[in-house]
Scaffold this motif. Structure first.
Motif, PDB file in Angstrom:
ATOM      1  N   THR A  66       8.181  -0.664  15.952  1.00  0.00           N
ATOM      2  CA  THR A  66       7.552   0.367  15.126  1.00  0.00           C
ATOM      3  C   THR A  66       6.540   1.182  15.914  1.00  0.00           C
ATOM      4  OG1 THR A  66       7.852  -0.976  13.137  1.00  0.00           O
ATOM      5  CG2 THR A  66       6.215   0.789  13.022  1.00  0.00           C
ATOM      6  N   GLY A  67       5.694   0.516  16.683  1.00  0.00           N
ATOM      7  CA  GLY A  67       4.655   1.228  17.423  1.00  0.00           C
ATOM      8  C   GLY A  67       5.212   2.237  18.400  1.00  0.00           C
ATOM      9  N   HIS A  68       6.235   1.841  19.160  1.00  0.00           N
ATOM     10  CA  HIS A  68       6.833   2.774  20.116  1.00  0.00           C
ATOM     11  C   HIS A  68       7.499   3.952  19.403  1.00  0.00           C
ATOM     12  CE1 HIS A  68       6.158   1.359  24.142  1.00  0.00           C
ATOM     13  NE2 HIS A  68       6.414   0.125  23.785  1.00  0.00           N
TER      14      HIS A  68
ATOM     15  N   GLN B 208       0.649  -3.413   8.306  1.00  0.00           N
ATOM     16  CA  GLN B 208       0.439  -2.205   7.496  1.00  0.00           C
ATOM     17  C   GLN B 208       1.615  -1.946   6.554  1.00  0.00           C
ATOM     18  OE1 GLN B 208      -2.686  -1.461   8.062  1.00  0.00           O
ATOM     19  NE2 GLN B 208      -2.528  -2.894   9.799  1.00  0.00           N
ATOM     20  N   GLN B 209       2.764  -2.591   6.825  1.00  0.00           N
ATOM     21  CA  GLN B 209       3.954  -2.483   5.971  1.00  0.00           C
ATOM     22  C   GLN B 209       4.389  -1.033   5.755  1.00  0.00           C
ATOM     23  OE1 GLN B 209       3.938  -4.965   2.460  1.00  0.00           O
ATOM     24  NE2 GLN B 209       2.733  -6.561   3.441  1.00  0.00           N
ATOM     25  N   LEU B 210       4.485  -0.317   6.868  1.00  0.00           N
ATOM     26  CA  LEU B 210       4.941   1.067   6.843  1.00  0.00           C
ATOM     27  C   LEU B 210       6.142   1.220   7.770  1.00  0.00           C
ATOM     28  CD1 LEU B 210       1.470   2.831   7.248  1.00  0.00           C
ATOM     29  CD2 LEU B 210       2.793   2.658   5.124  1.00  0.00           C
TER      30      LEU B 210
ATOM     31  N   ILE C 199      -1.056   8.866  10.167  1.00  0.00           N
ATOM     32  CA  ILE C 199      -2.098   8.990  11.198  1.00  0.00           C
ATOM     33  C   ILE C 199      -2.041  10.304  11.970  1.00  0.00           C
ATOM     34  CG2 ILE C 199      -2.176   6.480  11.471  1.00  0.00           C
ATOM     35  CD1 ILE C 199      -0.748   6.839  14.172  1.00  0.00           C
ATOM     36  N   ASN C 200      -1.091  11.166  11.658  1.00  0.00           N
ATOM     37  CA  ASN C 200      -0.920  12.389  12.449  1.00  0.00           C
ATOM     38  C   ASN C 200      -1.923  13.470  12.041  1.00  0.00           C
ATOM     39  OD1 ASN C 200       0.125  14.201  14.300  1.00  0.00           O
ATOM     40  ND2 ASN C 200       1.767  14.876  12.935  1.00  0.00           N
ATOM     41  N   PHE C 201      -3.180  13.179  12.259  1.00  0.00           N
ATOM     42  CA  PHE C 201      -4.247  14.128  11.956  1.00  0.00           C
ATOM     43  C   PHE C 201      -5.158  14.241  13.167  1.00  0.00           C
ATOM     44  CE2 PHE C 201      -2.944  12.279   7.902  1.00  0.00           C
ATOM     45  CZ  PHE C 201      -2.628  13.422   7.181  1.00  0.00           C
ATOM     46  N   SER C 202      -5.202  15.423  13.760  1.00  0.00           N
ATOM     47  CA  SER C 202      -6.077  15.663  14.910  1.00  0.00           C
ATOM     48  C   SER C 202      -6.427  17.137  14.946  1.00  0.00           C
ATOM     49  CB  SER C 202      -5.392  15.251  16.215  1.00  0.00           C
ATOM     50  OG  SER C 202      -4.189  15.983  16.412  1.00  0.00           O
ATOM     51  N   THR C 203      -7.585  17.433  15.464  1.00  0.00           N
ATOM     52  CA  THR C 203      -8.000  18.825  15.596  1.00  0.00           C
ATOM     53  C   THR C 203      -7.506  19.389  16.926  1.00  0.00           C
ATOM     54  OG1 THR C 203     -10.079  18.285  16.696  1.00  0.00           O
ATOM     55  CG2 THR C 203     -10.077  18.303  14.267  1.00  0.00           C
ATOM     56  N   LYS C 204      -7.510  20.685  17.013  1.00  0.00           N
ATOM     57  CA  LYS C 204      -7.134  21.346  18.266  1.00  0.00           C
ATOM     58  C   LYS C 204      -8.038  20.891  19.398  1.00  0.00           C
ATOM     59  CE  LYS C 204      -6.391  25.961  20.249  1.00  0.00           C
ATOM     60  NZ  LYS C 204      -6.455  27.435  19.969  1.00  0.00           N
ATOM     61  N   GLU C 205      -9.325  20.709  19.093  1.00  0.00           N
ATOM     62  CA  GLU C 205     -10.295  20.275  20.109  1.00  0.00           C
ATOM     63  C   GLU C 205     -10.005  18.849  20.567  1.00  0.00           C
ATOM     64  OE1 GLU C 205     -11.590  23.716  18.075  1.00  0.00           O
ATOM     65  OE2 GLU C 205     -11.093  21.748  17.211  1.00  0.00           O
ATOM     66  N   GLN C 206      -9.662  17.972  19.626  1.00  0.00           N
ATOM     67  CA  GLN C 206      -9.318  16.597  19.993  1.00  0.00           C
ATOM     68  C   GLN C 206      -8.085  16.562  20.879  1.00  0.00           C
ATOM     69  OE1 GLN C 206      -9.051  14.957  15.985  1.00  0.00           O
ATOM     70  NE2 GLN C 206     -10.714  13.519  16.451  1.00  0.00           N
TER      71      GLN C 206
ATOM     72  N   THR D  24       8.268   6.285  10.220  1.00  0.00           N
ATOM     73  CA  THR D  24       8.056   7.646   9.723  1.00  0.00           C
ATOM     74  C   THR D  24       6.834   7.707   8.806  1.00  0.00           C
ATOM     75  OG1 THR D  24       9.667   7.207   7.959  1.00  0.00           O
ATOM     76  CG2 THR D  24      10.477   8.325   9.932  1.00  0.00           C
ATOM     77  N   GLU D  25       6.663   6.706   7.960  1.00  0.00           N
ATOM     78  CA  GLU D  25       5.480   6.655   7.099  1.00  0.00           C
ATOM     79  C   GLU D  25       4.213   6.503   7.928  1.00  0.00           C
ATOM     80  OE1 GLU D  25       7.314   4.509   3.102  1.00  0.00           O
ATOM     81  OE2 GLU D  25       6.697   3.274   4.815  1.00  0.00           O
ATOM     82  N   TYR D  26       4.282   5.672   8.951  1.00  0.00           N
ATOM     83  CA  TYR D  26       3.116   5.459   9.809  1.00  0.00           C
ATOM     84  C   TYR D  26       2.740   6.751  10.535  1.00  0.00           C
ATOM     85  CZ  TYR D  26      -0.023   1.971  11.859  1.00  0.00           C
ATOM     86  OH  TYR D  26      -1.127   1.218  12.187  1.00  0.00           O
ATOM     87  N   THR D  27       3.752   7.449  11.030  1.00  0.00           N
ATOM     88  CA  THR D  27       3.507   8.710  11.731  1.00  0.00           C
ATOM     89  C   THR D  27       2.795   9.705  10.824  1.00  0.00           C
ATOM     90  OG1 THR D  27       5.467   8.376  13.118  1.00  0.00           O
ATOM     91  CG2 THR D  27       4.607  10.627  12.942  1.00  0.00           C
TER      92      THR D  27
END
Length: 264
Positions: free
Chosen positions: A27-29, A181-183, A192-199, A186-189
């Motif tokens: 899952t992680g990969h 986390q039982q995801l 957590i897929n939240f990041s700013t342009k600066e990050q 695709t659900e996991y992605t």
């Protein structure tokens, strides 16, 4: 009946030891690959598709672990990690990386990137293999225990319990925290897929040495955070889930940077 029971135990132990050798687990990969895919340029995606065909980055990500079943690829084993002594400064870690000529995640990732810069000189099968390895190794180096200590095999010898199940520090970070986390990947992605342009700019523009030092610093704290035979459960998840998720996210964002540079 005794022979059947003994055989059953042997099979279970084999599967446990084989699976615990994975990094991030399946899952992680796949999460790292799926995250990278969402940050590819159109040109990079097109050129990658010419190599991988219908195989997504998420599905390509686990090939280097699956191929461990083939002895012909045993030479790839040390490409998944870099071991460090405890207590290194950034300068000491960087010096080791530049002086160590043994096959490890650092120098082999650099080699693969350099080779794919001239991919048209490589046959198709080699391009596919090298691309799969890059996807996987970038994920590996963001798993903190893949920058762990040689003497305990990156935490594999640190015996622990996860909800009363015998395990080790490496395996907890490979898969058990993620699986808890039982995801789906695709659900996991999506989660957590939240990041700013600066990050993204900050994470992508730092060096490979910095990526490894970040993971190394986390591994140092993880070693200090447990005692042998300790029983871990809900509290450990609460204390470390944000670190886990950030490492997965950084891995995906940084993999996208490498792939955009190579294929964009």
């Amino acid at each position: 009946m005794k022979k059947v029971a003994i055989l059953y135990v042997i099979v279970i132990l084999f599967l446990f030891s084989y699976h615990s050798a994975f990094a991030w687990g399946l899952t992680g990969h796949r999460v790292v690959g799926a995250l990278a895919d969402q940050h590819l340029s159109k040109r990079a995606r097109k050129n990658i598709q010419e190599i991988l065909g219908n195989e997504s980055l998420a599905m390509a990500a686990n090939w280097p672990d699956f191929i461990k079943s083939d002895p012909a690829f045993n030479y790839l084993g040390s490409w998944h990690y870099v071991n460090f002594k405890s207590g290194l400064t950034y300068e000491q870690l960087s010096q080791q990386l530049h002086s160590d000529t043994t096959a490890n995640a650092y120098n082999k990732l650099l080699m693969l990137i350099q080779q794919l810069k001239n991919r048209h000189s490589l046959d198709k099968a080699t391009q596919v293999m090298y691309l799969r390895l890059i996807i996987h190794i970038v994920g590996d180096i963001h798993q903190p225990m893949h920058t762990g200590r040689f003497e305990d095999l990156g935490g594999n010898k640190i015996k622990l319990y996860w909800f009363n199940i015998p395990t080790n520090l490496h395996r907890i970070w490979d898969e058990q925290l993620i699986d808890f986390q039982q995801l789906s990947f695709t659900e996991y992605t999506q989660a957590i897929n939240f990041s700013t342009k600066e990050q993204r700019a900050m994470w992508q523009n730092s060096s490979l040495e910095n990526w490894l030092y970040e993971s190394y610093q986390i591994s140092e704290s993880l070693y200090k955070d447990v005692q042998p035979e300790e029983k871990l459960s809900y509290r450990y998840n609460f204390d470390h889930i944000n670190t886990l998720n950030q490492q997965l996210l950084k891995g995906g964002i940084r993999l996208a940077k490498i792939l955009n540079d190579l294929f964009g």
